[in-house]
Design an enzyme around this catalytic site. Structure first.
Site, PDB file in Angstrom:
ATOM      1  N   GLY A 102       0.710  -1.177  -0.317  1.00 23.49           N
ATOM      2  CA  GLY A 102       0.163  -0.144  -0.331  1.00 23.49           C
ATOM      3  C   GLY A 102       0.981   0.895  -0.031  1.00 23.49           C
ATOM      4  NE  ARG A 130      -2.241  -4.266  -1.551  1.00 22.65           N
ATOM      5  CZ  ARG A 130      -1.260  -3.925   0.308  1.00 22.65           C
ATOM      6  NH1 ARG A 130      -0.483  -4.543   0.436  1.00 22.65           N
ATOM      7  NH2 ARG A 130      -2.125  -2.861   0.440  1.00 22.65           N
ATOM      8  CG  ASP A 163       2.750  -9.627   5.178  1.00 20.40           C
ATOM      9  OD1 ASP A 163       2.679  -9.973   6.251  1.00 20.40           O
ATOM     10  OD2 ASP A 163       1.594  -9.850   4.966  1.00 20.40           O
ATOM     11  CE  LYS A 170       4.262   0.019   2.135  1.00 18.91           C
ATOM     12  NZ  LYS A 170       3.524  -1.021   1.411  1.00 18.91           N
ATOM     13  CB  THR A 171       2.582  -0.132   6.504  1.00 20.12           C
ATOM     14  OG1 THR A 171       1.755   0.297   6.793  1.00 20.12           O
ATOM     15  CG2 THR A 171       3.466  -0.157   7.885  1.00 20.12           C
ATOM     16  CG  ASP A 204      -2.129  -0.138   8.586  1.00 19.52           C
ATOM     17  OD1 ASP A 204      -2.579   0.634   7.277  1.00 19.52           O
ATOM     18  OD2 ASP A 204      -1.701  -1.453   7.782  1.00 19.52           O
ATOM     19  CG  MET A 231      -6.971   2.055   4.894  1.00 21.80           C
ATOM     20  SD  MET A 231      -6.306   2.101   3.708  1.00 21.80           S
ATOM     21  CE  MET A 231      -7.413   1.384   2.912  1.00 21.80           C
ATOM     22  CD  GLU A 286     -10.543   8.905   2.418  1.00 27.16           C
ATOM     23  OE1 GLU A 286     -10.086   7.988   2.951  1.00 27.16           O
ATOM     24  OE2 GLU A 286     -11.431   9.147   1.881  1.00 27.16           O
TER      25      GLU A 286
HETATM   26  P1  FBP Z   1       0.805  -1.583   3.814  1.00 22.08           P
HETATM   27  O1  FBP Z   1       0.229  -3.177   5.193  1.00 22.08           O
HETATM   28  O2  FBP Z   1       1.295  -2.833   2.586  1.00 22.08           O
HETATM   29  O3  FBP Z   1       1.881  -0.928   4.117  1.00 22.08           O
HETATM   30  O4  FBP Z   1      -1.315  -1.202   3.235  1.00 22.08           O
HETATM   31  C1  FBP Z   1      -1.808  -0.773   3.882  1.00 22.08           C
HETATM   32  C2  FBP Z   1      -3.271  -0.839   4.146  1.00 22.08           C
HETATM   33  O5  FBP Z   1      -3.086   1.069   3.559  1.00 22.08           O
HETATM   34  C3  FBP Z   1      -3.845  -1.187   4.757  1.00 22.08           C
HETATM   35  O6  FBP Z   1      -4.230   0.202   5.810  1.00 22.08           O
HETATM   36  C4  FBP Z   1      -4.942  -1.396   4.108  1.00 22.08           C
HETATM   37  O7  FBP Z   1      -6.235  -2.224   4.471  1.00 22.08           O
HETATM   38  C5  FBP Z   1      -4.651  -2.411   2.835  1.00 22.08           C
HETATM   39  O8  FBP Z   1      -3.688  -1.267   2.235  1.00 22.08           O
HETATM   40  C6  FBP Z   1      -5.519  -1.526   1.938  1.00 22.08           C
HETATM   41  O9  FBP Z   1      -5.199  -2.082   0.674  1.00 22.08           O
HETATM   42  P2  FBP Z   1      -5.344  -1.903  -1.040  1.00 22.08           P
HETATM   43  O10 FBP Z   1      -4.313  -0.985  -1.518  1.00 22.08           O
HETATM   44  O11 FBP Z   1      -4.461  -3.468  -1.286  1.00 22.08           O
HETATM   45  O12 FBP Z   1      -6.616  -1.830  -1.469  1.00 22.08           O
END
Ligand code: FBP
Length: 545
Positions: free
Chosen positions: A77, A141, A172, A198-199, A201, A246, A419
């Site tokens: 993401g 991904r 991951d 990175k993330t 989250d 998220m 967003e």
């Molecule tokens: P990463 O862990 O790869 O950084 O992604 C986090 C995230 O933004 C989550 O918060 C969310 O559930 C998911 O990606 C959404 O995935 P997608 O972009 O495939 O819709």
């Protein structure tokens, strides 16, 4: 490409670097490390990259480096600051030797496997400095886990003279980076693999990694929006706003946004699990708060809902675990999608079947059928905010019939995720990401592999930041994924005895009853440091500053 006035002004921003990275570096090594769990198994699986020391860069003597090329991948993401990791990496790689080249693999790890790449030249990099997004090379991904993918990767790496690959990703993707580093080391292919945390989250953190990049900007963006909604809500005084945020698994984003905006209610998935709460317990908790505010004539409020909530309700967690085991069997893989729900219902336990049947069909279908390439339930597609407000409305009707609630309940729904993922990085993320990238170039020059780039002490001024590397194996343990035991980086969930949650818990009753909203406003890039350069409340509370 037409640029906004802010983009033009931001292009000139020079991100800050830790003092030690401003000139030639020397490596200071710590003691050998152990993985956080399952040491024997992890050691056996990673004989070439296990046990390496944590390292720190300190000022050193200038050295001559031969020229070499570097590859970079954006994985998973989007998160604000990815372009600055790449620009920092570019500047670091060029500072090592101006003849070095940087190649970007297109649309994530799949670009490495399919040999899709581009050279990232100074002109291209300059277009993307301090901007949000991952569009410079795109992200994806694709899970890098199979030997044929690794072998396909080495072909193109050799063809392009690439000595090191930097994988910018979450837990991951960095797990996969570690597996790749081990494979190339075992085969003596001479290609280093470095990870970057990175993330949005915020769940890739531990003693060595203070925060994952993007968390700061994403939370500030969502908090601005929540603050705006709270002003609206406090002006019209007629809606309860259910806002899903998220964060696939951990509730760090919801907690940070609550600390920034002081909503009436913020659910924390980790607490729901620890208290073994049912869906009905959660609904009752919200309905009671609605009723309490209604007593004062306040028929409005805000509820923050972490995206991953559903997976933490123990009954649903047990259902998902059972579903994952059933879906991983060879038999299940042969069943046609339209027949899968019936197949699943026959193979899960009686208790889990009861939970499955109690859920609205859209939710149970989503839990059963859709997974991302890493096997995660796609919680962003489950409309928990609507599920909860609907159930709260039903509960309030029951309470009204018993004379326990007198008020009006009307709800609005929001989901904030996309967003914030590509917002222009805050000064914190712009500096942090640039430093992570520049630092990755130093890890490469020092010959390291299987390391993640780290920058610490980030609540202090950037000149005092500490840069170095942590062996990825140090963060690993064995977990059950898709019916198999796998080595993975341990995810950092919200700690209920940690300072951020404790602060929230000490104030939430007051925030629920009274209207204590805080309106953070938009991210500021220019101006006084207390307005522009503050790290997240989470980080400040964790470091007690
Ligand atoms: P990463 O862990 O790869 O950084 O992604 C986090 C995230 O933004 C989550 O918060 C969310 O559930 C998911 O990606 C959404 O995935 P997608 O972009 O495939 O819709």
């Amino acid at each position: 490409m037409k640029k906004s006035a802010l983009q033009i002004a931001r292009a000139a921003y020079q991100p800050k670097l830790p003092e030690a990275l401003k000139g030639p570096v020397a490596v200071k090594e710590g003691a050998p490390t152990q993985s956080v769990g399952d040491q024997d198994k992890i050691k056996e699986l990673f004989p070439n990259t296990y046990g390496m020391p944590v390292i720190e860069f300190v000022k050193g003597e200038a050295k001559q480096y031969p020229s070499y090329n570097v590859g970079v991948i954006l994985s998973g993401g989007q998160a604000p600051g990815g372009h600055n990791v790449i620009s920092g990496l570019f500047d670091g790689v060029k500072a090592t030797n101006p003849d070095n080249k940087l190649y970007g693999f297109i649309l994530g790890p799949g670009g490495l496997v399919d040999h899709k790449y581009m050279e990232l030249t100074a002109d291209i990099i300059d277009e993307y400095r301090n901007t949000g997004g991952f569009d410079i090379i795109g992200s994806g991904r694709t899970k890098l886990e199979k030997v044929d993918q690794f072998e396909s990767g080495i072909q193109i790496l050799r063809e392009l003279g690439i000595k090191a690959l930097v994988i910018i990703g979450g837990d991951d993707s960095n797990t996969n980076a570690c597996v790749l580093a081990e494979y190339y080391a075992a085969k003596k292919y001479g290609v280093q693999v470095i990870g970057c945390p990175k993330t949005i989250d915020g769940d890739l953190k531990n003693e060595q990694i203070e925060t994952s990049f993007g968390f700061d900007t994403a939370c500030k963006t969502y908090s601005e929006l929540i603050g705006n909604i709270q002003r609206d809500c406090n002006s019209a005084r007629k809606y309860w706003h259910f806002i899903k945020l998220m964060g696939r698994s951990a509730s760090h984003i919801a907690l940070e946004c609550a600390l920034q905006t002081q909503p009436n209610i913020c659910l924390i998935s980790e607490e729901v699990e620890a208290k073994a709460m049912s869906l009905d317990d959660i609904v009752t908790q919200i309905a009671n708060a609605v009723a309490l505010r209604a007593e004062e004539g306040n028929n409005f409020g805000t509820v923050l809902v972490p995206e991953g909530l559903i997976e933490f309700i123990p009954a649903i967690k047990s259902l998902i675990k059972d579903l994952n085991e059933v879906l991983a069997t060879p038999k299940a893989k042969t069943v046609a999608r339209e027949k899968l729900i019936d197949y699943i219902k026959k193979h899960i336990t009686k208790e889990n079947l009861a939970t499955f049947n109690s859920l609205p069909t859209e939710v149970s279908t989503q839990l059963a059928l859709d997974r991302d390439p890493h096997g995660n339930v796609q919680v962003s597609l489950i409309e928990t905010e609507k599920l909860l407000s609907g159930l709260v409305e039903e509960k309030l009707e029951e309470m009204a019939a018993e004379g326990k609630y007198k008020g009006k309940f009307a709800s609005q729904h929001h989901f904030f995720g996309y967003e914030g993922r590509c917002a222009a990085p805050s000064n914190y993320d712009a500096d942090y990401c640039y430093s992570l990238g520049y630092n990755a170039a130093q890890l490469i020059a020092s010959g390291k592999t299987g390391y993640m780039s780290i920058v610490k002490n980030t609540t202090a001024p950037a000149s005092e930041w500490i840069a170095g590397g942590v062996p990825i194996t140090m963060m690993m343990n064995i977990e059950r994924r898709n019916g198999e035991d796998k080595p993975v980086i341990r995810k950092a969930l919200v700690e209920l005895d940690g300072a951020p949650f404790k602060y929230f818990a000490a104030h939430r009753d007051e925030w629920a009853k009274e209207t204590c909203y805080v309106y953070p406003g938009p991210i500021q890039y220019f101006g006084p440091t207390e307005v522009c350069d503050q790290p997240t409340k989470t980080l400040q509370l964790e470091q007690q500053k």
